[in-house]
Scaffold this motif. Structure first.
Motif, short mmCIF file in Angstrom:
data_model
loop_
_atom_site.label_atom_id
_atom_site.label_comp_id
_atom_site.label_asym_id
_atom_site.label_seq_id
_atom_site.Cartn_x
_atom_site.Cartn_y
_atom_site.Cartn_z
N GLY A 51 0.82 -1.19 0.00
CA GLY A 51 0.00 0.00 0.00
C GLY A 51 0.86 1.25 0.00
O GLY A 51 2.09 1.20 0.06
N ASP A 52 0.18 2.39 -0.06
CA ASP A 52 0.89 3.66 -0.06
C ASP A 52 1.54 3.91 1.30
O ASP A 52 0.94 3.61 2.34
N SER A 53 2.74 4.47 1.27
CA SER A 53 3.43 4.74 2.53
C SER A 53 4.52 5.77 2.33
O SER A 53 4.93 6.05 1.20
N VAL A 54 4.97 6.32 3.45
CA VAL A 54 6.06 7.29 3.45
C VAL A 54 7.09 6.86 4.48
O VAL A 54 6.72 6.51 5.61
N THR A 55 8.35 6.90 4.10
CA THR A 55 9.43 6.56 5.02
C THR A 55 10.39 7.74 5.09
O THR A 55 10.86 8.22 4.07
N GLN A 56 10.65 8.20 6.29
CA GLN A 56 11.60 9.28 6.44
C GLN A 56 12.65 8.90 7.48
O GLN A 56 12.41 8.03 8.31
N MET A 57 13.78 9.57 7.38
CA MET A 57 14.90 9.21 8.25
C MET A 57 14.54 9.45 9.71
O MET A 57 13.80 10.37 10.05
N GLU A 58 15.06 8.57 10.54
CA GLU A 58 14.80 8.68 11.97
C GLU A 58 15.64 9.81 12.54
O GLU A 58 16.74 10.09 12.09
N GLY A 59 15.14 10.42 13.56
CA GLY A 59 15.90 11.44 14.26
C GLY A 59 16.32 10.95 15.63
O GLY A 59 16.22 9.77 15.92
N PRO A 60 16.73 11.85 16.48
CA PRO A 60 16.85 13.26 16.15
C PRO A 60 18.09 13.57 15.32
O PRO A 60 19.06 12.83 15.35
N VAL A 61 17.99 14.65 14.58
CA VAL A 61 19.12 15.18 13.84
C VAL A 61 19.61 16.41 14.58
O VAL A 61 18.82 17.31 14.86
N THR A 62 20.88 16.43 14.92
CA THR A 62 21.45 17.56 15.65
C THR A 62 22.50 18.23 14.80
O THR A 62 23.44 17.56 14.34
N LEU A 63 22.33 19.52 14.56
CA LEU A 63 23.25 20.29 13.72
C LEU A 63 23.65 21.57 14.43
O LEU A 63 22.91 22.08 15.28
N SER A 64 24.77 22.10 14.03
CA SER A 64 25.17 23.42 14.48
C SER A 64 24.55 24.46 13.56
O SER A 64 24.26 24.18 12.39
N GLU A 65 24.35 25.65 14.09
CA GLU A 65 23.80 26.74 13.28
C GLU A 65 24.65 26.95 12.03
O GLU A 65 25.87 26.83 12.06
N GLU A 66 23.97 27.22 10.92
CA GLU A 66 24.56 27.46 9.61
C GLU A 66 24.99 26.17 8.90
O GLU A 66 25.54 26.25 7.79
N ALA A 67 24.76 25.02 9.49
CA ALA A 67 25.08 23.76 8.81
C ALA A 67 24.06 23.48 7.72
O ALA A 67 22.96 24.04 7.71
N PHE A 68 24.42 22.56 6.82
CA PHE A 68 23.53 22.13 5.75
C PHE A 68 22.64 20.99 6.26
O PHE A 68 23.09 20.10 6.94
N LEU A 69 21.36 21.08 5.90
CA LEU A 69 20.39 20.09 6.36
C LEU A 69 19.86 19.27 5.20
O LEU A 69 19.49 19.82 4.15
N THR A 70 19.81 17.97 5.41
CA THR A 70 19.05 17.07 4.52
C THR A 70 18.26 16.12 5.40
O THR A 70 18.82 15.48 6.29
#
Lengths: 111, 115
Positions: A1-20
């Protein structure tokens, strides 16, 4: 069936870092794709959307491109801010008004 | 203007009791949606209304769940004979219409705890 999979978190970044934040989907046909954001203590808000292949949704410096060939809709931002700390949900809309949401990815941005 | 409101914000109930959750959509919004978010899970689509009718009820988890909407406005989600697995945050959203170009506006949710 239809579904969505997204990466597990948490994601921790420093300010001004690149996010994906990765998001892939499974669906027959051609769904519309969305990213929603939930800031601490607030309700879900639409961040951006794309309704057909190769469309790019963008808002508040965030972008995501609807990639039919890889069935993906990855969320990106070039320079995150502390105020971007929130939970991000990928979602698809198919079959008129059935929406499928991913489990959410918590983003923590440190100063 | 006023957003989507839900009541109560928190509900604790004993297993086996019935509960009613209320959603007040944004005025003028014809479409209304119910979702459930269990701990650590994504949002699970339950049902949507276009006006007062619900074309598709297949997302409701069991026949203990029902929903109605009257006057094209307020909606009530009822859970009969609650079970512990019903514990979750129940979210309501509304939009101007059911076309994909209309954004869904979400309420703050009702946190249901079944003891």
């Amino acid at each position: 069936g239809d579904s969505v999979t997204q990466m597990e978190g948490p994601v921790t970044l420093s300010e001004e870092a690149f996010l994906t934040i990765n998001c892939t989907y499974t669906a027959t046909g051609y769904p519309s794709l969305f990213w929603y954001v939930q800031y601490p203590g607030e309700g879900l808000q639409l961040l951006l959307k794309a309704t057909k292949a190769d469309d790019k949704g963008s808002n508040k410096g965030f972008e995501a491109t609807y990639r039919k060939e890889t069935t993906s809709f990855h969320l990106e931002k070039g320079s995150v801010q502390v105020s971007d700390s929130a939970v991000y949900f990928c979602a698809l809309r198919y079959n008129f008004n059935k929406f499928y949401f991913g489990s959410g990815t918590k983003l923590n941005v440190k100063p | 203007g006023a957003g989507v409101s839900q009541s109560p914000s928190n509900k604790v109930t004993e297993k086996g009791k019935d509960v009613e959750l209320r959603c007040d959509p944004i005025s003028g919004h014809t479409a209304l949606y119910w979702y459930r978010q269990s701990l650590g899970q994504g949002l699970e689509f339950l049902i949507y209304f276009q006006g007062n009718s619900a074309p598709d009820k297949s997302g409701l988890p069991s026949d203990r769940f029902s929903a109605e909407r009257t006057g094209g406005s307020v909606s009530t989600l009822t859970i009969q004979r609650t079970q512990q697995e019903d514990s979750a945050v129940y979210l309501c959203a509304s939009s101007y219409g059911t076309s994909g170009r209309f954004e869904q506006y979400f309420g703050p949710g009702t946190r249901l705890t079944v003891t």
